[in-house]
Scaffold this motif. Structure first.
Motif, PDB file in Angstrom:
ATOM      1  N   TYR A  66       0.769  -1.311   0.025  1.00 38.36           N
ATOM      2  CA  TYR A  66      -0.121   0.067  -0.224  1.00 38.36           C
ATOM      3  C   TYR A  66       0.756   1.201  -0.058  1.00 38.36           C
ATOM      4  N   GLU A  67       0.165   2.311  -0.042  1.00 38.94           N
ATOM      5  CA  GLU A  67       0.931   3.597  -0.455  1.00 38.94           C
ATOM      6  C   GLU A  67       1.289   4.346   1.148  1.00 38.94           C
ATOM      7  N   ARG A  68       2.313   3.915   1.599  1.00 34.94           N
ATOM      8  CA  ARG A  68       2.690   4.214   3.193  1.00 34.94           C
ATOM      9  C   ARG A  68       2.273   5.684   3.456  1.00 34.94           C
ATOM     10  N   PRO A  69       2.623   6.738   2.378  1.00 40.03           N
ATOM     11  CA  PRO A  69       2.288   7.997   3.004  1.00 40.03           C
ATOM     12  C   PRO A  69       0.988   8.509   3.414  1.00 40.03           C
ATOM     13  N   ALA A  70      -0.174   7.712   3.198  1.00 38.12           N
ATOM     14  CA  ALA A  70      -1.464   8.013   3.348  1.00 38.12           C
ATOM     15  C   ALA A  70      -1.696   7.532   5.040  1.00 38.12           C
ATOM     16  N   LEU A  71      -0.512   6.857   5.555  1.00 37.46           N
ATOM     17  CA  LEU A  71      -0.795   6.677   7.045  1.00 37.46           C
ATOM     18  C   LEU A  71      -0.453   7.775   7.938  1.00 37.46           C
ATOM     19  N   SER A  72       0.376   8.739   7.525  1.00 37.97           N
ATOM     20  CA  SER A  72       0.401  10.079   8.457  1.00 37.97           C
ATOM     21  C   SER A  72      -0.410  11.105   7.918  1.00 37.97           C
ATOM     22  N   LYS A  73      -1.259  10.951   6.964  1.00 39.87           N
ATOM     23  CA  LYS A  73      -2.169  11.816   6.661  1.00 39.87           C
ATOM     24  C   LYS A  73      -3.529  11.339   6.673  1.00 39.87           C
ATOM     25  N   ALA A  74      -4.146  10.944   5.505  1.00 37.29           N
ATOM     26  CA  ALA A  74      -5.677  10.710   5.394  1.00 37.29           C
ATOM     27  C   ALA A  74      -6.087   9.368   6.294  1.00 37.29           C
ATOM     28  N   GLY A  86      -8.425   1.159  -0.016  1.00 35.08           N
ATOM     29  CA  GLY A  86      -8.439   2.333  -0.696  1.00 35.08           C
ATOM     30  C   GLY A  86      -7.177   2.990  -1.363  1.00 35.08           C
ATOM     31  N   PHE A  87      -6.032   2.568  -0.608  1.00 34.32           N
ATOM     32  CA  PHE A  87      -4.752   3.151  -0.718  1.00 34.32           C
ATOM     33  C   PHE A  87      -3.766   2.007  -1.140  1.00 34.32           C
ATOM     34  N   HIS A  88      -4.061   0.967  -1.763  1.00 33.15           N
ATOM     35  CA  HIS A  88      -2.917   0.006  -2.214  1.00 33.15           C
ATOM     36  C   HIS A  88      -2.163   0.623  -3.163  1.00 33.15           C
ATOM     37  N   CYS A  90      -1.088   0.938  -6.984  1.00 30.38           N
ATOM     38  CA  CYS A  90      -0.238   2.068  -7.215  1.00 30.38           C
ATOM     39  C   CYS A  90      -1.060   3.295  -7.384  1.00 30.38           C
ATOM     40  N   VAL A  91      -1.984   3.458  -6.559  1.00 32.93           N
ATOM     41  CA  VAL A  91      -2.964   4.717  -6.793  1.00 32.93           C
ATOM     42  C   VAL A  91      -2.231   5.881  -6.376  1.00 32.93           C
ATOM     43  N   GLY A  92      -1.177   5.982  -5.439  1.00 36.99           N
ATOM     44  CA  GLY A  92      -0.446   7.109  -5.214  1.00 36.99           C
ATOM     45  C   GLY A  92       0.185   7.888  -6.526  1.00 36.99           C
ATOM     46  N   SER A  93       0.296   7.155  -7.538  1.00 38.53           N
ATOM     47  CA  SER A  93       0.950   7.859  -8.300  1.00 38.53           C
ATOM     48  C   SER A  93      -0.062   7.647  -9.758  1.00 38.53           C
ATOM     49  N   HIS A 335      12.266   8.536   0.404  1.00 42.91           N
ATOM     50  CA  HIS A 335      10.968   9.014   0.153  1.00 42.91           C
ATOM     51  C   HIS A 335      10.441   8.135  -0.969  1.00 42.91           C
ATOM     52  N   VAL A 336       9.006   8.285  -1.043  1.00 44.66           N
ATOM     53  CA  VAL A 336       8.299   7.292  -1.772  1.00 44.66           C
ATOM     54  C   VAL A 336       8.445   7.378  -3.191  1.00 44.66           C
ATOM     55  N   ASP A 337       8.636   8.604  -4.009  1.00 48.71           N
ATOM     56  CA  ASP A 337       8.997   8.799  -5.440  1.00 48.71           C
ATOM     57  C   ASP A 337       9.935   7.830  -5.846  1.00 48.71           C
ATOM     58  N   ALA A 339      11.319   5.480  -4.208  1.00 45.93           N
ATOM     59  CA  ALA A 339      10.890   3.908  -3.901  1.00 45.93           C
ATOM     60  C   ALA A 339      10.161   3.372  -4.894  1.00 45.93           C
ATOM     61  N   ARG A 340       9.264   4.038  -5.655  1.00 49.52           N
ATOM     62  CA  ARG A 340       8.556   3.576  -6.776  1.00 49.52           C
ATOM     63  C   ARG A 340       9.402   3.567  -7.926  1.00 49.52           C
ATOM     64  N   LYS A 341      10.197   4.659  -8.067  1.00 53.50           N
ATOM     65  CA  LYS A 341      11.027   4.756  -9.519  1.00 53.50           C
ATOM     66  C   LYS A 341      12.198   3.833  -9.519  1.00 53.50           C
ATOM     67  N   PHE A 368      10.612  15.578  -2.690  1.00 55.01           N
ATOM     68  CA  PHE A 368      10.048  15.436  -1.211  1.00 55.01           C
ATOM     69  C   PHE A 368       8.917  16.478  -1.231  1.00 55.01           C
ATOM     70  N   TYR A 369       7.853  16.104  -0.520  1.00 64.94           N
ATOM     71  CA  TYR A 369       6.646  16.746  -0.145  1.00 64.94           C
ATOM     72  C   TYR A 369       6.103  16.298   0.826  1.00 64.94           C
ATOM     73  N   SER A 370       5.202  17.299   1.482  1.00 66.20           N
ATOM     74  CA  SER A 370       4.408  16.948   2.461  1.00 66.20           C
ATOM     75  C   SER A 370       3.052  17.632   2.399  1.00 66.20           C
ATOM     76  N   ARG A 371       1.702  17.168   3.090  1.00 71.88           N
ATOM     77  CA  ARG A 371       0.640  17.668   3.406  1.00 71.88           C
ATOM     78  C   ARG A 371       0.236  17.745   4.837  1.00 71.88           C
ATOM     79  N   SER A 372      -0.226  18.956   5.317  1.00 70.95           N
ATOM     80  CA  SER A 372      -0.866  19.012   6.667  1.00 70.95           C
ATOM     81  C   SER A 372      -1.793  20.097   6.767  1.00 70.95           C
TER      82      SER A 372
HETATM   83  O1  LIG Z   1       1.743   9.571  -2.589  1.00 65.18           O
HETATM   84  C1  LIG Z   1       0.677   9.256  -1.758  1.00 65.18           C
HETATM   85  O2  LIG Z   1      -0.108   8.237  -1.950  1.00 65.18           O
HETATM   86  C2  LIG Z   1      -0.870   8.264  -0.808  1.00 65.18           C
HETATM   87  C3  LIG Z   1      -2.467   8.473  -1.174  1.00 65.18           C
HETATM   88  O3  LIG Z   1      -2.502   9.279  -2.257  1.00 65.18           O
HETATM   89  C4  LIG Z   1      -2.981   7.213  -1.824  1.00 65.18           C
HETATM   90  O4  LIG Z   1      -4.539   7.290  -2.205  1.00 65.18           O
HETATM   91  C5  LIG Z   1      -0.781   9.590  -0.280  1.00 65.18           C
HETATM   92  O5  LIG Z   1      -1.374  10.289   0.764  1.00 65.18           O
HETATM   93  C6  LIG Z   1       0.271  10.055  -0.871  1.00 65.18           C
HETATM   94  O6  LIG Z   1       0.923  11.163  -0.482  1.00 65.18           O
END
Ligand SMILES: O=C1O[C@H]([C@@H](O)CO)C(O)=C1O
Ligand SMILES: Cc1cc2nc3c(=O)[nH]c(=O)nc-3n(C[C@H](O)[C@H](O)[C@H](O)COP(=O)(O)OP(=O)(O)OC[C@H]3O[C@@H](n4cnc5c(N)ncnc54)[C@H](O)[C@@H]3O)c2cc1C
Ligand SMILES: NC(=O)c1ccc[n+]([C@@H]2O[C@H](COP(=O)([O-])OP(=O)(O)OC[C@H]3O[C@@H](n4cnc5c(N)ncnc54)[C@H](O)[C@@H]3O)[C@@H](O)[C@H]2O)c1
Length: 455
Positions: A66-74, A86-88, A90-93, A335-337, A339-341, A368-372
């Motif tokens: 799954y897309e690990r970044p979702a864990l500290s956000k949504a 919902g966030f397995h 490759c939805v993050g890209s 960082h996730v980008d 990891a994918r590439k 690198f990016y972040s959302r909050s």
């Molecule tokens: O890269 C990302 O993947 C997840 C999410 O978009 C998956 O739906 C997330 O929060 C990111 O920042």
């Protein structure tokens, strides 16, 4: 007792080597680690042509990649939180969501809750925690990182209940439970990096009063300059976060049930708190290949196709120290980008090698990016040299866009943008990739995003 274990005990008593006893399960490809890189590697194998039964992926986790970044956000949002499936990847890209059935349909064996505990690179075998032995043709290591634990630093009381870390979905579920159970108590977020920044926001959104503690003079010191940090610090304070800078946790006090009750700080102060989240950095997971493969800068040393010092073993994602073509050095990137590439690059290289071909060198542009809260920033390139901030006051007043450029030897090396649209973010990525020459930093200050749009 499973038959394989009984057999092993029997044969070990007869002095027969284990490798003779256990018939290894042969796979053309094995991926160890079913995280971000593991999931993207699977997609790339399928894209480039995979026969059923050729690939096995092992993951310690119970969930498919799954897309690990979702864990500290949504995942931690109070309303409509993100949940699997919902966030397995490759939805993050913007890709297809790979549910467990996807792997089965493609003939990929996805062994969840299975840890690789032993490796033998001479015989090309891996042993699982269940005692099974697999033999690989080509191995991709994608074991990622784990969090640094305050107990490792011998912080007294670090074993108290109510102290949380975040790496995987199990950790996130514990934090969700703690949020639900919290009854107006204050929380302490330890660390001013990515986890600190994102968790302080999520807890605040859940109406929990947050105290943020970190040793540096400003937030996100790995990337932010003091001026950049001051915008985010003021924004967070405006949301009710109490920022305690320049100090660390010296001890946790516990109540009679062993639950954290008070956080003691080096500056002599303390915070009464029953809910602590710690984000003080990560450590790459090199076991069980540690010692069997060459290391560099804390990761497995790889070439531009992610091949390690062993020609049958590749390493991708957080654990790989790879040649950074743009800057002529080698780096490990958490960082996730990347990891994918990197996963895609390794699979492309493996498939090309089978045809006697080679792929282009990995030419990575750091991202690198972040959302909050309502904030969202992106950074591309290298944060070296002098920093030039633009649009900053407008941002503080109205939350409009602002950004920064990093300039070294008259070349723009890095670019940061808060609140950019996808197209605007592409503009700053282009600047960092092309490294345009500037004669004076004034054109960056006055041009702002306009400077990027001309590149
Ligand atoms: O890269 C990302 O993947 C997840 C999410 O978009 C998956 O739906 C997330 O929060 C990111 O920042
Ligand atoms: C909470 C959180 C939020 C993040 N948010 C962002 C973000 O917003 N943007 C960004 O760029 N980056 C973010 N990152 C970083 C990004 O998620 C990582 O860089 C990325 O996941 C690395 O991918 P990976 O495949 O190398 O490792 P991981 O995704 O960590 O996957 C490794 C997998 O291997 C498994 N494993 C380890 N050892 C073994 C073994 N011996 N046997 C079997 N399985 C094993 C692990 O359990 C795990 O499932 C975040 C990280 C975390 C923890
Ligand atoms: N948006 C993202 O890219 C994102 C989001 C979350 C997690 N991650 C990844 O997850 C991993 C863990 O993130 P992280 O935030 O823990 O690491 P980090 O390296 O971003 O931040 C670590 C922070 O810990 C603090 N610190 C260090 N020692 C301390 C101590 N003794 N006491 C108190 N504070 C101390 C410092 O403030 C430092 O900035 C990293 O690999 C990170 O890249 C990335």
């Amino acid at each position: 007792m499973p038959t394989n274990i009984i057999l092993r005990i029997f044969f070990s008593r007869c002095n027969v080597p284990e490798s003779v006893v256990m018939a290894a399960i042969l796979r053309k490809y094995i991926v160890v680690g079913g995280g971000v890189a593991g999931g993207y590697a699977a997609r790339e194998f399928v894209k480039l042509g995979l026969q059923p039964g050729e690939l096995t992926i092992f993951s310690k986790e119970a969930a498919a990649p799954y897309e690990r970044p979702a864990l500290s956000k949504a995942y931690l949002f109070p309303d409509a939180p993100a949940r699997l499936p919902g966030f397995h990847v490759c939805v993050g890209s913007g890709g297809e969501k790979q549910l467990p059935d996807w792997y089965a349909e493609k003939g990929i064996e996805l062994k969840l809750e299975t840890e690789i505990v032993k490796a033998d690179v001479e015989n090309k075998t891996l042993t699982t925690n269940k005692g099974d032995i697999y033999e690989y043709g080509t191995l991709i290591l994608a074991t990622g990182s784990t969090f640094l634990n305050l107990a490792d630093f011998k912080t007294p009381g670090a074993d108290a209940k109510g102290i949380y870390y975040l790496r995987d979905i199990g950790d996130a579920d514990k934090i969700v439970e703690a949020i639900k159970a919290s009854k107006g108590d204050e929380a302490v977020v330890v660390g001013g990096g990515y986890i600190g920044l994102e968790l302080a926001a999520c807890l605040t959104m859940n109406k929990i009063k947050v105290n943020m503690v970190f040793p540096e003079p400003c937030l996100m010191p790995r990337l932010f300059t003091p001026e950049l940090a001051s915008f985010y610090e003021r924004y967070y304070e405006g949301k009710g976060v109490n920022i305690i800078k320049g100090t660390t946790v010296t001890a946790f006090e516990k109540d009679d049930n062993g639950h954290v009750s008070k956080v003691l700080l080096k500056n002599g102060s303390s915070v009464n708190s029953t809910f602590v989240v710690v984000g003080v950095g990560a450590r790459p997971l090199l076991a069980p290949l540690k010692g069997l493969i060459e290391e560099e800068k804390g990761g497995f040393k790889v070439d531009a196709s992610f091949k390690t010092s062993n020609p049958n073993v590749y390493a991708v994602g957080d654990i790989a120290t790879f040649p950074m073509k743009m800057y002529g050095d080698s780096r490990r990137v958490e960082h996730v980008d990347h990891a994918r590439k990197s996963a895609m690059q390794a699979v492309q290289a493996i498939k090309a090698a089978e045809k006697g071909e080679v792929v282009d060198e990995y030419d990575y542009l750091p991202f690198f990016y972040s959302r909050s809260f309502n904030l969202s920033w992106q950074f591309y390139g290298d944060n070296v040299g002098e920093t030039v901030l633009w649009g900053r006051n407008g941002a503080a007043a109205s939350e409009s866009k602002f950004g920064a450029y990093w300039v070294k030897d008259n070349k723009v090396m890095g670019a940061f943008l808060e609140g950019g649209s996808p197209d605007e973010n592409k503009l700053i990525a282009k600047v960092a990739r092309e490294q345009p020459t500037v004669n004076s930093t004034d054109e960056l200050v006055s041009g702002g995003l306009g400077f990027a749009s001309k590149i």
